[in-house]
Scaffold this motif. Structure first.
Motif, PDB file in Angstrom:
ATOM      1  N   LYS A  38     -17.485 -30.102 -28.964  1.00 20.81           N
ATOM      2  CA  LYS A  38     -16.463 -29.415 -29.742  1.00 20.81           C
ATOM      3  C   LYS A  38     -15.174 -30.223 -29.751  1.00 20.81           C
ATOM      4  CE  LYS A  38     -16.696 -25.850 -27.065  1.00 20.81           C
ATOM      5  NZ  LYS A  38     -16.442 -24.508 -26.458  1.00 20.81           N
ATOM      6  N   ASN A  39     -14.258 -29.843 -30.628  1.00 23.18           N
ATOM      7  CA  ASN A  39     -12.946 -30.480 -30.690  1.00 23.18           C
ATOM      8  C   ASN A  39     -12.089 -30.085 -29.485  1.00 23.18           C
ATOM      9  OD1 ASN A  39     -13.493 -31.664 -33.198  1.00 23.18           O
ATOM     10  ND2 ASN A  39     -12.728 -29.878 -34.318  1.00 23.18           N
ATOM     11  N   ASN A  40     -11.134 -30.963 -29.154  1.00 21.65           N
ATOM     12  CA  ASN A  40     -10.122 -30.652 -28.133  1.00 21.65           C
ATOM     13  C   ASN A  40     -10.736 -30.130 -26.839  1.00 21.65           C
ATOM     14  OD1 ASN A  40      -7.720 -31.078 -29.941  1.00 21.65           O
ATOM     15  ND2 ASN A  40      -8.688 -29.381 -31.038  1.00 21.65           N
ATOM     16  N   THR A  41     -11.754 -30.849 -26.369  1.00 12.99           N
ATOM     17  CA  THR A  41     -12.485 -30.391 -25.186  1.00 12.99           C
ATOM     18  C   THR A  41     -12.596 -31.520 -24.168  1.00 12.99           C
ATOM     19  OG1 THR A  41     -13.771 -28.889 -26.592  1.00 12.99           O
ATOM     20  CG2 THR A  41     -14.629 -29.323 -24.392  1.00 12.99           C
ATOM     21  N   GLU A  42     -12.609 -31.160 -22.903  1.00 11.09           N
ATOM     22  CA  GLU A  42     -12.718 -32.157 -21.847  1.00 11.09           C
ATOM     23  C   GLU A  42     -14.178 -32.344 -21.444  1.00 11.09           C
ATOM     24  OE1 GLU A  42     -11.186 -33.007 -17.256  1.00 11.09           O
ATOM     25  OE2 GLU A  42     -10.210 -31.482 -18.502  1.00 11.09           O
ATOM     26  N   TYR A  43     -14.636 -33.614 -21.541  1.00 11.50           N
ATOM     27  CA  TYR A  43     -15.990 -33.972 -21.120  1.00 11.50           C
ATOM     28  C   TYR A  43     -15.925 -35.136 -20.125  1.00 11.50           C
ATOM     29  CZ  TYR A  43     -17.311 -31.289 -25.282  1.00 11.50           C
ATOM     30  OH  TYR A  43     -17.463 -30.296 -26.229  1.00 11.50           O
ATOM     31  N   THR A  44     -14.964 -35.111 -19.252  1.00 11.83           N
ATOM     32  CA  THR A  44     -14.744 -36.230 -18.335  1.00 11.83           C
ATOM     33  C   THR A  44     -15.845 -36.299 -17.270  1.00 11.83           C
ATOM     34  OG1 THR A  44     -13.295 -34.861 -16.970  1.00 11.83           O
ATOM     35  CG2 THR A  44     -12.258 -36.199 -18.659  1.00 11.83           C
ATOM     36  N   PHE A  45     -16.210 -37.538 -16.927  1.00 11.59           N
ATOM     37  CA  PHE A  45     -17.181 -37.832 -15.875  1.00 11.59           C
ATOM     38  C   PHE A  45     -18.529 -37.136 -16.079  1.00 11.59           C
ATOM     39  CE2 PHE A  45     -12.932 -38.330 -14.035  1.00 11.59           C
ATOM     40  CZ  PHE A  45     -12.992 -39.667 -13.665  1.00 11.59           C
ATOM     41  N   GLU A  46     -18.889 -36.968 -17.335  1.00 15.87           N
ATOM     42  CA  GLU A  46     -20.219 -36.447 -17.650  1.00 15.87           C
ATOM     43  C   GLU A  46     -21.213 -37.613 -17.694  1.00 15.87           C
ATOM     44  OE1 GLU A  46     -21.204 -33.380 -18.030  1.00 15.87           O
ATOM     45  OE2 GLU A  46     -19.317 -32.270 -18.191  1.00 15.87           O
ATOM     46  N   LYS A  47     -22.485 -37.299 -17.551  1.00 12.36           N
ATOM     47  CA  LYS A  47     -23.533 -38.309 -17.673  1.00 12.36           C
ATOM     48  C   LYS A  47     -24.517 -37.868 -18.744  1.00 12.36           C
ATOM     49  CE  LYS A  47     -26.872 -41.110 -15.134  1.00 12.36           C
ATOM     50  NZ  LYS A  47     -27.468 -41.431 -13.799  1.00 12.36           N
ATOM     51  N   TYR A  48     -24.597 -38.679 -19.800  1.00 11.26           N
ATOM     52  CA  TYR A  48     -25.494 -38.384 -20.920  1.00 11.26           C
ATOM     53  C   TYR A  48     -26.614 -39.423 -20.911  1.00 11.26           C
ATOM     54  CZ  TYR A  48     -21.450 -35.688 -22.532  1.00 11.26           C
ATOM     55  OH  TYR A  48     -20.394 -34.805 -22.624  1.00 11.26           O
ATOM     56  N   THR A  49     -27.826 -38.984 -20.654  1.00 14.28           N
ATOM     57  CA  THR A  49     -28.978 -39.882 -20.611  1.00 14.28           C
ATOM     58  C   THR A  49     -30.043 -39.380 -21.575  1.00 14.28           C
ATOM     59  OG1 THR A  49     -28.540 -40.365 -18.278  1.00 14.28           O
ATOM     60  CG2 THR A  49     -30.717 -40.946 -19.121  1.00 14.28           C
ATOM     61  N   ASP A  50     -30.606 -40.299 -22.373  1.00 20.86           N
ATOM     62  CA  ASP A  50     -31.638 -39.937 -23.353  1.00 20.86           C
ATOM     63  C   ASP A  50     -31.166 -38.769 -24.215  1.00 20.86           C
ATOM     64  OD1 ASP A  50     -33.685 -41.815 -22.427  1.00 20.86           O
ATOM     65  OD2 ASP A  50     -33.729 -40.573 -20.627  1.00 20.86           O
ATOM     66  N   SER A  51     -29.950 -38.914 -24.725  1.00 20.78           N
ATOM     67  CA  SER A  51     -29.331 -37.825 -25.490  1.00 20.78           C
ATOM     68  C   SER A  51     -29.050 -38.256 -26.925  1.00 20.78           C
ATOM     69  CB  SER A  51     -28.029 -37.384 -24.818  1.00 20.78           C
ATOM     70  OG  SER A  51     -28.268 -36.955 -23.484  1.00 20.78           O
ATOM     71  N   VAL A  52     -28.939 -37.260 -27.805  1.00 19.02           N
ATOM     72  CA  VAL A  52     -28.641 -37.505 -29.214  1.00 19.02           C
ATOM     73  C   VAL A  52     -27.414 -36.694 -29.617  1.00 19.02           C
ATOM     74  CG1 VAL A  52     -29.472 -37.312 -31.587  1.00 19.02           C
ATOM     75  CG2 VAL A  52     -31.064 -37.929 -29.763  1.00 19.02           C
ATOM     76  N   PHE A  53     -26.420 -37.393 -30.186  1.00 23.91           N
ATOM     77  CA  PHE A  53     -25.262 -36.739 -30.782  1.00 23.91           C
ATOM     78  C   PHE A  53     -25.448 -36.847 -32.294  1.00 23.91           C
ATOM     79  CE2 PHE A  53     -24.038 -38.198 -26.646  1.00 23.91           C
ATOM     80  CZ  PHE A  53     -23.107 -37.278 -26.160  1.00 23.91           C
ATOM     81  N   GLN A  54     -25.898 -35.790 -32.908  1.00 25.26           N
ATOM     82  CA  GLN A  54     -26.209 -35.834 -34.337  1.00 25.26           C
ATOM     83  C   GLN A  54     -25.313 -34.871 -35.113  1.00 25.26           C
ATOM     84  OE1 GLN A  54     -30.350 -35.701 -35.336  1.00 25.26           O
ATOM     85  NE2 GLN A  54     -30.006 -34.862 -37.375  1.00 25.26           N
ATOM     86  N   LYS A  55     -24.545 -35.438 -36.053  1.00 17.57           N
ATOM     87  CA  LYS A  55     -23.634 -34.651 -36.894  1.00 17.57           C
ATOM     88  C   LYS A  55     -22.700 -33.790 -36.036  1.00 17.57           C
ATOM     89  CE  LYS A  55     -26.632 -34.566 -40.961  1.00 17.57           C
ATOM     90  NZ  LYS A  55     -27.362 -33.744 -41.960  1.00 17.57           N
ATOM     91  N   GLN A  56     -22.161 -34.401 -34.998  1.00 14.40           N
ATOM     92  CA  GLN A  56     -21.249 -33.700 -34.110  1.00 14.40           C
ATOM     93  C   GLN A  56     -19.801 -34.096 -34.410  1.00 14.40           C
ATOM     94  OE1 GLN A  56     -22.262 -31.281 -31.655  1.00 14.40           O
ATOM     95  NE2 GLN A  56     -23.940 -31.523 -33.118  1.00 14.40           N
ATOM     96  N   THR A  57     -18.885 -33.176 -34.139  1.00 14.03           N
ATOM     97  CA  THR A  57     -17.461 -33.442 -34.300  1.00 14.03           C
ATOM     98  C   THR A  57     -16.751 -33.055 -33.007  1.00 14.03           C
ATOM     99  OG1 THR A  57     -17.531 -33.008 -36.682  1.00 14.03           O
ATOM    100  CG2 THR A  57     -15.377 -32.943 -35.617  1.00 14.03           C
ATOM    101  N   SER A  58     -16.117 -34.057 -32.414  1.00 17.30           N
ATOM    102  CA  SER A  58     -15.367 -33.801 -31.183  1.00 17.30           C
ATOM    103  C   SER A  58     -14.077 -34.601 -31.259  1.00 17.30           C
ATOM    104  CB  SER A  58     -16.187 -34.193 -29.952  1.00 17.30           C
ATOM    105  OG  SER A  58     -15.514 -33.816 -28.765  1.00 17.30           O
ATOM    106  N   ILE A  59     -13.156 -34.118 -32.057  1.00 19.34           N
ATOM    107  CA  ILE A  59     -11.889 -34.808 -32.291  1.00 19.34           C
ATOM    108  C   ILE A  59     -10.895 -34.459 -31.182  1.00 19.34           C
ATOM    109  CG2 ILE A  59      -9.925 -34.994 -33.896  1.00 19.34           C
ATOM    110  CD1 ILE A  59     -11.904 -34.448 -36.166  1.00 19.34           C
ATOM    111  N   GLN A  60     -10.159 -35.456 -30.756  1.00 22.37           N
ATOM    112  CA  GLN A  60      -9.122 -35.313 -29.737  1.00 22.37           C
ATOM    113  C   GLN A  60      -9.690 -34.695 -28.455  1.00 22.37           C
ATOM    114  OE1 GLN A  60      -5.593 -33.778 -31.504  1.00 22.37           O
ATOM    115  NE2 GLN A  60      -4.267 -34.535 -29.873  1.00 22.37           N
TER     116      GLN A  60
END
Length: 227
Positions: free
Chosen positions: A9-31
């Motif tokens: 999502k927009n304006n969200t904190e995703y710090t120190f996450e680990k994404y493995t074998d993942s797909v970001f498809q048609k996603q919006t995460s501005i700022q």
């Protein structure tokens, strides 16, 4: 292994996450904040991460297609075995980042600021660098093709064992790039300001080569951090 589809999502904190074998498809995460996160064996396509912070991130084996990273901060990161196709990094700040075995094809870096980066075994093809500032970086064993380096600030680099094809460069930059060979110089197309030039005369190239050692010594001293 089956890929996991990620929702952001927009304006969200995703710090120190680990994404493995993942797909970001048609996603919006501005700022949003992705600081310190790890992306491994992922795909990103048709997504918008503009104005987000990727400082201290690690990217390994990603395929990124038609994504927006406009006005992003990508600093002190490690990006390895990644392919970026038709991605937009305009107005972004990309500093102190290591790129290894990466491909950038038809990507846009208009007005981006890129300093103190290292590119090893990378390929840059049909990349747009209009009015960008690229400085104090190291390019080694890179393939640089179909680029115009004459309408941006491109200086104070070390470029060794690189392959150049259909590259246009501003003549002002030559004295501030260390490692270029006579063969490299003969491959370039040259412009001065906004005016294109024919291939330089041999006499001029010889004079330029004689001039380079003094410049190289000055430039090389600026790169002690990356040698």
């Amino acid at each position: 292994m089956e890929k996991k589809y990620i929702l952001v999502k927009n304006n969200t904190e995703y710090t120190f996450e680990k994404y493995t074998d993942s797909v970001f498809q048609k996603q919006t995460s501005i700022q949003s904040l992705f600081n310190g996160s790890i992306f491994k064996n992922c795909e990103m396509n048709n997504s918008d991460f503009s104005k987000s912070d990727f400082e201290g991130t690690i990217w390994t084996n990603l395929f990124v297609d038609n994504c927006f990273f406009k006005s992003c901060d990508i600093k002190s990161s490690i990006i390895t075995d990644c392919k970026f196709v038709k991605c937009d990094f305009s107005l972004s700040i990309i500093n102190d980042t290591e790129f290894k075995n990466c491909i950038f094809k038809e990507c846009i870096f208009t007005e981006a600021i890129m300093n103190q980066n290292t590119f090893t075994d990378c390929s840059l093809v049909y990349v747009t660098l209009d009015t960008a500032t690229i400085a104090l970086s190291k390019f080694e064993n890179c393939n640089i093709e179909s680029l115009v380096l004459g309408n941006c600030s491109f200086y104070d680099h070390i470029m060794t064992n690189c392959n150049f094809r259909d590259v246009t460069i501003n003549i002002d930059s030559i004295g501030r790039i260390y490692g270029l060979t006579m063969e490299d110089l003969q491959k370039f197309k040259y412009i001065f300001g906004e005016q294109s030039m024919d291939l330089l005369l041999i006499d001029f190239l010889i004079k330029l080569i004689k001039f380079l050692p003094a410049k190289n010594g000055d430039c090389k001293s600026r790169y002690t951090y990356s040698i």
